[in-house]
Design a protein around this motif. Structure first.
Motif, short mmCIF file in Angstrom:
data_model
loop_
_atom_site.label_atom_id
_atom_site.label_comp_id
_atom_site.label_asym_id
_atom_site.label_seq_id
_atom_site.Cartn_x
_atom_site.Cartn_y
_atom_site.Cartn_z
N ALA A 59 0.84 -1.20 0.00
CA ALA A 59 0.00 0.00 0.00
C ALA A 59 0.87 1.24 0.00
O ALA A 59 1.93 1.28 0.63
N SER A 60 0.40 2.24 -0.74
CA SER A 60 1.03 3.57 -0.76
C SER A 60 2.50 3.50 -1.14
O SER A 60 3.33 4.26 -0.62
N CYS A 61 2.82 2.60 -2.05
CA CYS A 61 4.21 2.44 -2.48
C CYS A 61 4.41 3.03 -3.87
O CYS A 61 3.46 3.17 -4.67
N LEU A 62 5.67 3.36 -4.14
CA LEU A 62 6.08 3.86 -5.45
C LEU A 62 7.08 2.88 -6.05
O LEU A 62 8.11 2.59 -5.44
N PHE A 63 6.73 2.37 -7.26
CA PHE A 63 7.62 1.49 -7.99
C PHE A 63 8.08 2.23 -9.25
O PHE A 63 7.23 2.61 -10.07
N ARG A 64 9.38 2.40 -9.39
CA ARG A 64 9.83 3.16 -10.56
C ARG A 64 11.17 2.64 -11.06
O ARG A 64 12.00 2.17 -10.31
N ASN A 65 11.29 2.69 -12.39
CA ASN A 65 12.55 2.37 -13.07
C ASN A 65 13.03 0.94 -12.79
O ASN A 65 14.23 0.65 -12.81
N ASN A 66 12.10 0.02 -12.55
CA ASN A 66 12.43 -1.40 -12.43
C ASN A 66 12.16 -2.11 -13.75
O ASN A 66 11.55 -1.55 -14.68
N ASP A 67 12.61 -3.38 -13.85
CA ASP A 67 12.14 -4.18 -14.97
C ASP A 67 10.62 -4.31 -14.90
O ASP A 67 9.89 -4.00 -15.83
N TYR A 68 10.11 -4.83 -13.78
CA TYR A 68 8.69 -4.88 -13.48
C TYR A 68 8.50 -4.21 -12.13
O TYR A 68 9.34 -4.34 -11.23
N GLY A 69 7.37 -3.55 -11.94
CA GLY A 69 7.09 -3.02 -10.61
C GLY A 69 6.89 -4.16 -9.63
O GLY A 69 7.67 -4.35 -8.70
N ILE A 70 5.83 -4.97 -9.86
CA ILE A 70 5.58 -6.17 -9.06
C ILE A 70 5.43 -7.33 -10.02
O ILE A 70 4.71 -7.23 -11.02
N TYR A 71 6.06 -8.44 -9.69
CA TYR A 71 5.97 -9.66 -10.51
C TYR A 71 5.39 -10.77 -9.64
O TYR A 71 6.07 -11.30 -8.75
N TYR A 72 4.10 -11.10 -9.86
CA TYR A 72 3.45 -12.20 -9.14
C TYR A 72 3.60 -13.48 -9.95
O TYR A 72 3.37 -13.49 -11.17
N SER A 73 3.92 -14.59 -9.28
CA SER A 73 3.93 -15.89 -9.96
C SER A 73 3.39 -16.95 -9.01
O SER A 73 3.67 -16.93 -7.81
N ILE A 74 2.60 -17.84 -9.56
CA ILE A 74 2.03 -18.98 -8.82
C ILE A 74 1.40 -18.50 -7.52
O ILE A 74 1.61 -19.08 -6.45
N THR A 75 0.63 -17.45 -7.62
CA THR A 75 0.00 -16.86 -6.44
C THR A 75 -1.47 -16.62 -6.75
O THR A 75 -1.79 -15.89 -7.69
N ASP A 76 -2.35 -17.22 -6.01
CA ASP A 76 -3.78 -17.12 -6.26
C ASP A 76 -4.43 -16.11 -5.34
O ASP A 76 -3.94 -15.81 -4.24
#
Length: 844
Positions: free
Chosen positions: A175-192
Motif C-alpha cells: 500500500a502507498s508504495c512507489l515502484f519506478r525504473n524497475n524491470d517490473y514493478g511487481i511480478y506475481y507468480s504462482i500466487t492465487d
C-alpha cells in the motif's frame, strides 16, 4: 567506550553500532572513544552530518547472510547497504524502520521465506534502490508462503532478474508504495487470489507495471501506472485465469494498458474497465499469443481482444468466446486450434473475428488435426481464410463470412456436411473452397459477391461433392467451380445455378493442370465450362458420363496421356464444343501411348490454331456413333490408330480426316458398321480423307455421293505411287446405309416394309446434336394414340409434334425449331400405355 550491537526484545538490531562506515572510515563492531570530550565531539559531528545529509551518513553494511531469527534494521543509522544476497528464513522476521534507505550492490537481493515488514509513514518512507546511480539490483523476493507488508515504500532501479518486488506463493500487503525504473514493478507468480487494491504508483518500469504469471483470481484496482514503454504494458497476465481489472485504476502513458497471453482469461467483472485512451495502443485488451493448455472463456469486455502474435489452443484445451466479444488480429496472425474453439454468439450479440488494421489482413482461424468447434452467430472477416478446417469437425451455423480471400477453406476432410445456414459476402476467391476432400455436401448457404475467378463454391482435388438445392448463389463471378482433379457426385444434378451470376452457363473447370487420379464426370444438368487447359496423366482415366457437355473457353484444350472414355448413349449423347458462338478452342489431343473410347460423342468447332476435333500422336482411339463437325480438321492422326464405327465426319473446314506418315485408320466392314465422311473442306477435292503411308480399308462409308468418280476426287491418295498408301473405298454406301455400291457388290434390297416391330421402343433422335432439324424415332407394335411433346430444361412445353392415333410401324417425326435458342431439350412420348423420354441438344 565500546558500543556493541544491541538486542531489543529478543531481536537483533542493526543501527548505531554493528558494521558501519562513517565518513568513509570502516567501524567494525563499534567505536572506541578515550574520553567524554572525545565522545561529545563525535556526537556533535554525527548530528551535524545528519542535519546536512550527504554522503557522510553512516552506512550499515549487510553482507550476504541468512537470518534464522528476527532482525531489525533501524533508522538510527538509516543507510543500509546490501552487498550480498540476504535470506530471511521461514521463522524469521526482517523489520525495516521508517526513514531507512536500503541500497543494493549490483545483483544483490533480499529473499524472504519468513516475514518482511517495511512499514513507512507518509512523512517518513522507506526506499529500496541500487547503491550506484547506474547500478542494478535484483529486487525483493517473497517466496514459498512468505508474508510481508510494504507501506510507504519506494522500490526503484531493480533491473537484474525480475521486478522491484517478486511474489511467488506469498501473501504480501502492498500500500502507498512507489515502484519506478524497475524491470517490473511487481511480478506475481504462482500466487492465487491476490487482492492488489490499496493505492500504489508505478512509474517508468521497463517491461510492466504489474505482471501476473500462472495465477488465479487476481484483483487489481486503485493502481496508478504510467510510463511502461517496454513489452508488456501497464498490467499483464500470463497463464492467469479469472483476473479482474477494477474500475478505479489510472493507467496512462504505457505502450498498452492491459495485456495477457492466450493462456489467460479475464473475469466478466473486468468489463468496461480496460482503458481505451491515454496509452500508445488504445484499442483493446492486448493478447500476445502463446499456447493455451487449459479451458478458458473469454467474456465480452466492451473492448476487443487485440491478438498480435500467432496463438495455439492445445489438444486438451477449449476456448469459449462469449456472445458480444470481438477478436481483432494483427496482420498475418493465425489462431491455431488443436483442441476446441467455440464462438457462442447470438442474433443480438454476435462474436466478431476481424482485422486490427483497416488496411491490413490476418491469416485465419485454423482448425487442425482432430480439433473441434462450434461457431454460431459469428462474423468472420478480412482474413486470408476466414476459417481453415483441416481434418477437423467444425459446425458453422448462422455465421457471416465476408471480405476474406476464402470464407471457409476445407482441407483433407471427409464427409463434411455444410448444411446449417450461413452467409458469405464479397469473399475474393471463393465463399467456400474444398481442397483434397472427399464427399462434401453443401446446402442452405447464401453466397454472393464472389467477384474473382473461382466463384461461390469451389472444389479442388475433391471427389464426390454434392451441391444441394437449398443454396442461394448469386452475384458471383461463377456459382460453382472445380479444378481438373475434382469430380461431382451425380446427386448434384440440377442444383448448380444457371442464373444470377456473371457466368451462368455451367460448372466451371478452372486452374488447369494435370489429372493424376481416375475420375468420373457425371451429367450434372449443366455443361462443364473448360476455362483452363487440362491434361490426363499417363496413369489416370477420365470417364465422361452419358449426357455430359464440355464447353471450352478461348484457346483451351483437353490433352490425354492416359485414358479418356465417353459413355454417351443415343438418348444422352456427350458434347465437346466451344463455349460461345465466337469461341475458338483447340480440341482433344491424345498423345504418347494414350487410349480413348468415345461413344455417342460430338466433337465440334475446334478451330483455334488449326484446331483438330481429335488429334492423335502415338495413341489408340475408337469412336462409336460419334460426330466430328465444324472443326478445322475433324481428326488429325499424326501417329497411332483411329478406329471409327457408325461415326459421321462432316462440315469440317479444312479436312475431314488427315492421316500423317505411318498412322492407321480402322473403319467398318459391313452395313451395320457404316461411317459417314463427306462435305468437308467446303466440298473441295481431296478434303474428306487425306491418307498417309499405309493402305486404308475405307469400305462401307457414305461419301456424300454414290458416284465412284466423285468419291475418288474427295480422297487424297496416290494410286500411282507404290510408296504411298491407298484408300480402298469400295463398296461404299448410300445415305441410308442400306445399299452397297461399287467394288463389284450388288445393291442390297430394302428391308421388308411389311415387317412390323414386335415391341414398343424409343430409338432416340437422329442426328443429336442437331441443326436445323432432327428426327425422333420410335417403334409401335400396334395402333394406338400417340402424343409427342418437346420440353425445355424448365419443363415448359415448346412444341407438340404428334397428338392422335397412329398405326403400327417404324416411325420418325421431324422437329425443326425455328425460334428457339441453342440448348438442351427433352422429348416426351406417350404411346398407349407406353412412356419414353429422351434428351436432344440444339446447336445454332
Amino acid at each position: 567506550m565500546n558500543m556493541p550491537t544491541r538486542w531489543m526484545a529478543g531481536t537483533r538490531v542493526f543501527g548505531f553500532g554493528g558494521n558501519r562506515r562513517l565518513l568513509g572510515i570502516q567501524a567494525s563492531g563499534g567505536i572506541t572513544m578515550s574520553s567524554s570530550r572525545t565522545s561529545l565531539t563525535f556526537f556533535l559531528v554525527f548530528f551535524i552530518l545528519i542535519l546536512n545529509h550527504g554522503a557522510a551518513l553512516a552506512e550499515v553494511i549487510h553482507p550476504g547472510e541468512t537470518y534464522a531469527e528476527s532482525v531489525t534494521w533501524t533508522n538510527i543509522d538509516p543507510v543500509h547497504v546490501v552487498t550480498g544476497n540476504i535470506t530471511v528464513g521461514g521463522d524469521a522476521t526482517l523489520t525495516i524502520q521508517p526513514g531507512c534507505l536500503v541500497k543494493f550492490e549490483s545483483g544483490a537481493t533480499i529473499s524472504i521465506y519468513g516475514n518482511l515488514q517495511a512499514v513507512g509513514t507518509s512523512g517518513l518512507g522507506i526506499t529500496f534502490t541500487s547503491r550506484e546511480a547506474d547500478g542494478a539490483w535484483s529486487g525483493l523476493r517473497f517466496l514459498s508462503e512468505a508474508i510481508g507488508t510494504l507501506e510507504h515504500c519506494t522500490i526503484e532501479r531493480a533491473t537484474q532478474g525480475g521486478g522491484g518486488v517478486s511474489i511467488a506463493g506469498a501473501d504480501v500487503g502492498i500500500a502507498s508504495c512507489l515502484f519506478r525504473n524497475n524491470d517490473y514493478g511487481i511480478y506475481y507468480s504462482i500466487t492465487d487470489n491476490v487482492n492488489l487494491s490499496a493505492a500504489n504508483t508505478f512509474t517508468d518500469n521497463i517491461f510492466g507495471g504489474v505482471y501476473f504469471s500462472v495465477c488465479a483470481n487476481p484483483y487489481v484496482d486503485n493502481q496508478t501506472i504510467t510510463g511502461t514503454t517496454g513489452s508488456w504494458g501497464g498490467l499483464f497476465f500470463h497463464e492467469t485465469s479469472n483476473f479482474v481489472v477494477g474500475a478505479n485504476n489510472t493507467i496512462t502513458g504505457n505502450i498498452w494498458a492491459v495485456g495477457m497471453t492466450l493462456s489467460s482469461a479475464p473475469s466478466p467483472l473486468s468489463a468496461g474497465h480496460i482503458p481505451t485512451s491515454g496509452n500508445t495502443n488504445n484499442d483493446g485488451l492486448w493478447v500476445r499469443g502463446g499456447t493455451q493448455d487449459n479451458d478458458y472463456t473469454w467474456p465480452d469486455l466492451g473492448v476487443p481482444y487485440i491478438i498480435t502474435y500467432n496463438g495455439t489452443v492445445g489438444p486438451e484445451a477449449t476456448l469459449d468466446i462469449a456472445a458480444g466479444a470481438s477478436l481483432l488480429f494483427e496482420d498475418f496472425v493465425t489462431l491455431n486450434i488443436y483442441g476446441a474453439l467455440n464462438g457462442n454468439g447470438t442474433v443480438a450479440d454476435p462474436v466478431l473475428f476481424s482485422r486490427r488494421n483497416e488496411a491490413g489482413g490476418w491469416q485465419d482461424l485454423a482448425f487442425r488435426g482432430g480439433s473441434t468447434g462450434r461457431l454460431e452467430h459469428c462474423v468472420i472477416e478480412h482474413a486470408t481464410n476466414g476459417l481453415y478446417i483441416r481434418e477437423a469437425e467444425v459446425v458453422v451455423e448462422n455465421c457471416l463470412l465476408r471480405h476474406n480471400h476464402y470464407g471457409i477453406y476445407y482441407y483433407q476432410t471427409t464427409g463434411t456436411h455444410l448444411e446449417t445456414p450461413n452467409t458469405f459476402t464479397d469473399n475474393v476467391m471463393a465463399g467456400v473452397c474444398f481442397s483434397f476432400c472427399t464427399d462434401p455436401y453443401v446446402d442452405n448457404q447464401t453466397v454472393t459477391g464472389g467477384t474473382d475467378n473461382l466463384g461461390a463454391l469451389f472444389f479442388s482435388h475433391t471427389t464426390g461433392f454434392r451441391v444441394g438445392s437449398g443454396n442461394t448463389l448469386t452475384g458471383n463471378s461463377w456459382a460453382v467451380g472445380m479444378n481438373q482433379s475434382s469430380a461431382p457426385s451425380p446427386l448434384s444434378d440440377v442444383p448448380i445455378p444457371s442464373a444470377g451470376n456473371t457466368n451462368n452457363d455451367g460448372l466451371r473447370v478452372a486452374q488447369g493442370g494435370v489429372l493424376d487420379d481416375d475420375r468420373t464426370w457425371p451429367d450434372v444438368g449443366v455443361p462443364y465450362i473448360m476455362t483452363a487447359n487440362v491434361s490426363v496423366s499417363p496413369d489416370a482415366t477420365l470417364d465422361l458420363g452419358a449426357g455430359v457437355s464440355l464447353l471450352f473457353d478461348e484457346s483451351m484444350k483437353l490433352t490425354v496421356y492416359g485414358t479418356l472414355n465417353g459413355h454417351g448413349t443415343a438418348t444422352d449423347p456427350i458434347l465437346l464444343s466451344r463455349r460461345t458462338a465466337t469461341t475458338e478452342w483447340e480440341g482433344l489431343a491424345f498423345r504418347g501411348g494414350s487410349t480413348g473410347l468415345l461413344r455417342h460423342t460430338t466433337v465440334e468447332h475446334a478451330t483455334e490454331s488449326n484446331g483438330r476435333g481429335i488429334y492423335l500422336d502415338g495413341a489408340q482411339v475408337d469412336l462409336e456413333n460419334c460426330l466430328l463437325t465444324g472443326n478445322d480438321t475433324g481428326a488429325y492422326v499424326y501417329g497411332g490408330t483411329l478406329g471409327m464405327l457408325n461415326t459421321t465426319v462432316t462440315g469440317n473446314q479444312q479436312y475431314g480426316l488427315y492421316l500423317f506418315g505411318n498412322s492407321h485408320l480402322d473403319l467398318g466392314s459391313s452395313l451395320a458398321e457404316w461411317n459417314d465422311i463427306h462435305t468437308n473442306g467446303g466440298g473441295a477435292p481431296d478434303r474428306d480423307l487425306r491418307n498417309g503411308d499405309n493402305d486404308v480399308d475405307a469400305t462401307h462409308v457414305y461419301w456424300g455421293s454414290v458416284d465412284g468418280a466423285v468419291i475418288e476426287t474427295l480422297i487424297h491418295h496416290r494410286p500411282d505411287d507404290a510408296n504411298r498408301g491407298l484408300v480402298h473405298y469400295g463398296p461404299w454406301l448410300n445415305a441410308a446405309h442400306d445399299t452397297e455400291y461399287g467394288g463389284g457388290a450388288s445393291p442390297v434390297p430394302d428391308p421388308d416394309e411389311d415387317e412390323l416391330p414386335q415391341i414398343f421402343a424409343a430409338q432416340g433422335c437422329v442426328p443429336n446434336p442437331f441443326n436445323p432439324a432432327t428426327e425422333i424415332r420410335y417403334d409401335l407394335p400396334a395402333s394406338c394414340h400417340v402424343r409427342l411433346e418437346v420440353l425445355d430444361v424448365a419443363g415448359r412445353r415448346v412444341a407438340t409434334l404428334a397428338d392422335g392415333v397412329q398405326t403400327a410401324g417404324h416411325k420418325a417425326v421431324t422437329w425443326q425449331p425455328r425460334d428457339l435458342p441453342s440448348g438442351v431439350y427433352f422429348y416426351r412420348l406417350e404411346a398407349g400405355e407406353n412412356r419414353a423420354r429422351g434428351k436432344v441438344l440444339l446447336l445454332k
